[in-house]
Design a protein around this motif. Structure first.
Motif, PDB file in Angstrom:
ATOM      1  N   GLY A   1     -38.905  76.838  28.345  1.00 59.52           N
ATOM      2  CA  GLY A   1     -39.265  77.096  26.960  1.00 59.52           C
ATOM      3  C   GLY A   1     -38.154  77.288  25.949  1.00 59.52           C
ATOM      4  N   PRO A   2     -37.368  78.376  26.015  1.00 56.50           N
ATOM      5  CA  PRO A   2     -36.342  78.595  24.992  1.00 56.50           C
ATOM      6  C   PRO A   2     -35.283  77.488  24.955  1.00 56.50           C
ATOM      7  CG  PRO A   2     -36.802  80.619  26.170  1.00 56.50           C
ATOM      8  CD  PRO A   2     -37.504  79.535  26.916  1.00 56.50           C
ATOM      9  N   PHE A   3     -34.966  76.913  26.116  1.00 63.06           N
ATOM     10  CA  PHE A   3     -33.995  75.816  26.141  1.00 63.06           C
ATOM     11  C   PHE A   3     -34.599  74.563  25.523  1.00 63.06           C
ATOM     12  CE2 PHE A   3     -32.200  78.733  29.127  1.00 63.06           C
ATOM     13  CZ  PHE A   3     -30.833  78.547  29.011  1.00 63.06           C
ATOM     14  N   LEU A   4     -35.871  74.338  25.774  1.00 64.79           N
ATOM     15  CA  LEU A   4     -36.562  73.239  25.109  1.00 64.79           C
ATOM     16  C   LEU A   4     -36.459  73.405  23.599  1.00 64.79           C
ATOM     17  CD1 LEU A   4     -38.564  70.806  25.071  1.00 64.79           C
ATOM     18  CD2 LEU A   4     -40.413  72.510  25.164  1.00 64.79           C
ATOM     19  N   GLN A   5     -36.713  74.614  23.122  1.00 65.87           N
ATOM     20  CA  GLN A   5     -36.658  74.891  21.691  1.00 65.87           C
ATOM     21  C   GLN A   5     -35.271  74.608  21.119  1.00 65.87           C
ATOM     22  OE1 GLN A   5     -37.291  79.018  20.683  1.00 65.87           O
ATOM     23  NE2 GLN A   5     -37.969  78.538  18.614  1.00 65.87           N
ATOM     24  N   ARG A   6     -34.226  75.098  21.803  1.00 66.06           N
ATOM     25  CA  ARG A   6     -32.865  74.891  21.320  1.00 66.06           C
ATOM     26  C   ARG A   6     -32.492  73.410  21.318  1.00 66.06           C
ATOM     27  NH1 ARG A   6     -30.542  79.534  24.297  1.00 66.06           N
ATOM     28  NH2 ARG A   6     -29.341  78.110  25.593  1.00 66.06           N
ATOM     29  N   LEU A   7     -32.897  72.713  22.363  1.00 64.97           N
ATOM     30  CA  LEU A   7     -32.542  71.293  22.467  1.00 64.97           C
ATOM     31  C   LEU A   7     -33.305  70.444  21.456  1.00 64.97           C
ATOM     32  CD1 LEU A   7     -32.301  71.175  26.345  1.00 64.97           C
ATOM     33  CD2 LEU A   7     -30.428  70.635  24.753  1.00 64.97           C
ATOM     34  N   ILE A   8     -34.523  70.844  21.129  1.00 65.50           N
ATOM     35  CA  ILE A   8     -35.253  70.151  20.059  1.00 65.50           C
ATOM     36  C   ILE A   8     -34.515  70.333  18.743  1.00 65.50           C
ATOM     37  CG2 ILE A   8     -37.358  70.225  18.651  1.00 65.50           C
ATOM     38  CD1 ILE A   8     -38.914  70.839  21.235  1.00 65.50           C
ATOM     39  N   ARG A   9     -34.087  71.561  18.467  1.00 66.69           N
ATOM     40  CA  ARG A   9     -33.349  71.831  17.225  1.00 66.69           C
ATOM     41  C   ARG A   9     -32.050  71.030  17.166  1.00 66.69           C
ATOM     42  NH1 ARG A   9     -33.884  78.467  17.103  1.00 66.69           N
ATOM     43  NH2 ARG A   9     -36.064  78.573  16.385  1.00 66.69           N
ATOM     44  N   ALA A  10     -31.461  70.782  18.329  1.00 65.83           N
ATOM     45  CA  ALA A  10     -30.201  70.034  18.382  1.00 65.83           C
ATOM     46  C   ALA A  10     -30.419  68.528  18.331  1.00 65.83           C
ATOM     47  CB  ALA A  10     -29.443  70.401  19.658  1.00 65.83           C
ATOM     48  N   GLY A  11     -31.683  68.100  18.270  1.00 64.12           N
ATOM     49  CA  GLY A  11     -31.973  66.671  18.201  1.00 64.12           C
ATOM     50  C   GLY A  11     -31.755  65.945  19.509  1.00 64.12           C
ATOM     51  N   ALA A  12     -31.981  66.645  20.625  1.00 62.39           N
ATOM     52  CA  ALA A  12     -31.669  66.064  21.932  1.00 62.39           C
ATOM     53  C   ALA A  12     -32.778  65.190  22.509  1.00 62.39           C
ATOM     54  CB  ALA A  12     -31.351  67.180  22.926  1.00 62.39           C
ATOM     55  N   PHE A  13     -33.987  65.227  21.902  1.00 69.50           N
ATOM     56  CA  PHE A  13     -35.114  64.529  22.507  1.00 69.50           C
ATOM     57  C   PHE A  13     -35.743  63.494  21.571  1.00 69.50           C
ATOM     58  CE2 PHE A  13     -35.498  68.778  24.692  1.00 69.50           C
ATOM     59  CZ  PHE A  13     -34.953  68.339  25.889  1.00 69.50           C
ATOM     60  N   LEU A  14     -36.385  62.521  22.189  1.00 61.64           N
ATOM     61  CA  LEU A  14     -37.213  61.577  21.455  1.00 61.64           C
ATOM     62  C   LEU A  14     -38.592  62.187  21.238  1.00 61.64           C
ATOM     63  CD1 LEU A  14     -36.560  58.215  23.383  1.00 61.64           C
ATOM     64  CD2 LEU A  14     -35.825  58.753  21.051  1.00 61.64           C
ATOM     65  N   PRO A  15     -39.197  61.983  20.064  1.00 63.23           N
ATOM     66  CA  PRO A  15     -40.596  62.387  19.913  1.00 63.23           C
ATOM     67  C   PRO A  15     -41.455  61.593  20.895  1.00 63.23           C
ATOM     68  CG  PRO A  15     -39.619  61.846  17.791  1.00 63.23           C
ATOM     69  CD  PRO A  15     -38.659  61.378  18.834  1.00 63.23           C
ATOM     70  N   LEU A  16     -42.476  62.226  21.441  1.00 61.10           N
ATOM     71  CA  LEU A  16     -43.349  61.529  22.375  1.00 61.10           C
ATOM     72  C   LEU A  16     -44.187  60.483  21.655  1.00 61.10           C
ATOM     73  CD1 LEU A  16     -44.690  64.574  24.429  1.00 61.10           C
ATOM     74  CD2 LEU A  16     -43.007  62.883  25.192  1.00 61.10           C
ATOM     75  N   ASP A  17     -44.262  59.292  22.227  1.00 61.99           N
ATOM     76  CA  ASP A  17     -45.162  58.256  21.719  1.00 61.99           C
ATOM     77  C   ASP A  17     -46.515  58.515  22.369  1.00 61.99           C
ATOM     78  OD1 ASP A  17     -46.570  56.044  20.960  1.00 61.99           O
ATOM     79  OD2 ASP A  17     -44.975  54.597  21.430  1.00 61.99           O
TER      80      ASP A  17
END
Length: 368
Positions: A85-101
């Motif tokens: 959870g919290p790492f997911l949140q931080r990595l989303i803020r850092a732009g590390a992931f693609l939005p899910l299609d």
């Protein structure tokens, strides 16, 4: 019995469908997975490849920090990762992931709404991630060893078992292990002091860190996976760990018939509810294959097979009908409604607080 037999039949039928002939020969398709250790049924990976023709390259890690470092460095080469959870949140803020299609996730309707809702604390709108497994952080006990040292009437479902120096000292000789993860331990233990798991106040965090520092001499090791086998072998009294890991240890001990009686307890003061979620790195070399893999994992029979293998609760609601009855009935895996109300989520610390926690944790681990 009939319901259980029916569930098994449906599960086997579903997996049989997933073992059809591979796709016609062509350019090799690959999906590179980076996941926690001992966290998936290998037969599921084999079935996925047989059905889709997509080769799975599967690597494992032991803590979120390793994953975070790789993703922030870029060009990790991975297509699907499983941050908490919290790492997911931080990595989303850092732009590390693609939005899910989501249009390509035909099985997305199988997600458990309550679990998806809690996961949204880290991923608003569930835009980047789909829950794989969820559970709690709590106490794994060798009941025989613990009762021998504390007495038959001692309260065991409490964080004071390991935070009270008097109790911890009695358990030192038979061994205490704790997660090497301040992100899990500190929020989980905050309710013991009448504080909220999501508190960002440094004084609150210090209360837990100081309590852990006082008992660090009783802790054999801080590690996020070794306690599984140590519990199973009877080499450990108490493990502060993840629900599914402790129940894996119980399964191994039962299979070995070694007389080790293991239990997982959720502390009465409350604890942390955690989530491990599938996400696709922004520079994933095989994003289409990643979506295929996630969609496959969202099938109820596949999600149930993984839960039956690892003893963690799935974020897939229809899968519950196919989960082994003893797992579904275990309140340490699928808590009742009253216990669910005592479970909290914790969002990511800001950078300054993260540095503060890192320093505090280093002091706990090293004694300096």
């Amino acid at each position: 019995m009939r319901a259980a037999a029916l569930a098994r039949a449906i599960l086997l039928a579903g997996l049989a469908l997933a073992t059809g002939p591979a796709l016609a020969a062509g350019p090799e398709r690959v999906v590179n997975i980076y996941n926690w250790s001992d966290y998936i049924d290998p037969k599921v990976l084999e079935a996925f490849t047989r059905e889709t023709g997509i080769k799975v390259v599967y690597d494992t890690y032991d803590n979120n920090e390793i994953l975070e470092t790789k993703l922030l460095a870029g060009k990790s080469g991975y297509d699907v990762v499983v941050p908490s959870g919290p790492f997911l949140q931080r990595l989303i803020r850092a732009g590390a992931f693609l939005p899910l299609d989501k249009a390509k996730l035909t099985n997305l309707g199988n997600v458990w709404p309550e679990i998806a809702g809690r996961l949204a604390a880290y991923d608003p709108g569930n835009a980047y991630a789909v829950d794989y497994m969820w559970g709690t952080t709590g106490l794994g006990l060798n009941l025989g060893l613990v009762r021998e040292r504390l007495g038959a009437g001692a309260a065991l479902n409490t964080w004071n078992l390991v935070l009270n120096p008097a109790s911890a000292n009695k358990l030192k000789d038979c061994g205490i292990m704790m997660l090497d993860s301040p992100e899990d331990l500190i929020p989980s233990m905050l309710p013991t002091f009448g504080l909220k798991s999501d508190s960002k106040r440094w004084d609150d965090i210090t209360q837990v860190a100081d309590a852990l520092f006082k008992v660090r001499g009783t802790v054999r090791k801080f590690h996020s996976s070794e306690y599984i086998q140590s519990l199973a072998n009877g080499d450990l009294c108490v493990a502060v760990g993840y629900s599914g890991d402790v129940l894996q240890a119980k399964k191994r001990a039962d299979e070995a018939k070694n007389g080790v009686e293991i239990a997982y307890l959720i502390p009465k003061e409350g604890t942390l509810m955690w989530f491990d979620a599938f996400a696709i790195p922004k520079d994933a070399p095989h994003a289409a294959e990643a979506l295929s893999f996630i969609d496959y994992m969202l099938r109820p029979e596949v999600a149930a097979a993984n839960t039956n293998f690892v003893s963690y609760a799935s974020g897939n609601l229809p899968a519950k009908k196919l989960v082994k009855p003893d797992i579904l009935a275990n309140p340490g895996i699928y808590p009742d409604d009253a216990t669910m109300q005592r479970l909290s989520v914790n969002t990511a610390w800001d950078d300054r607080t993260q540095r503060f926690v890192t320093r505090a944790w280093t002091r706990v681990r090293t004694g300096k």
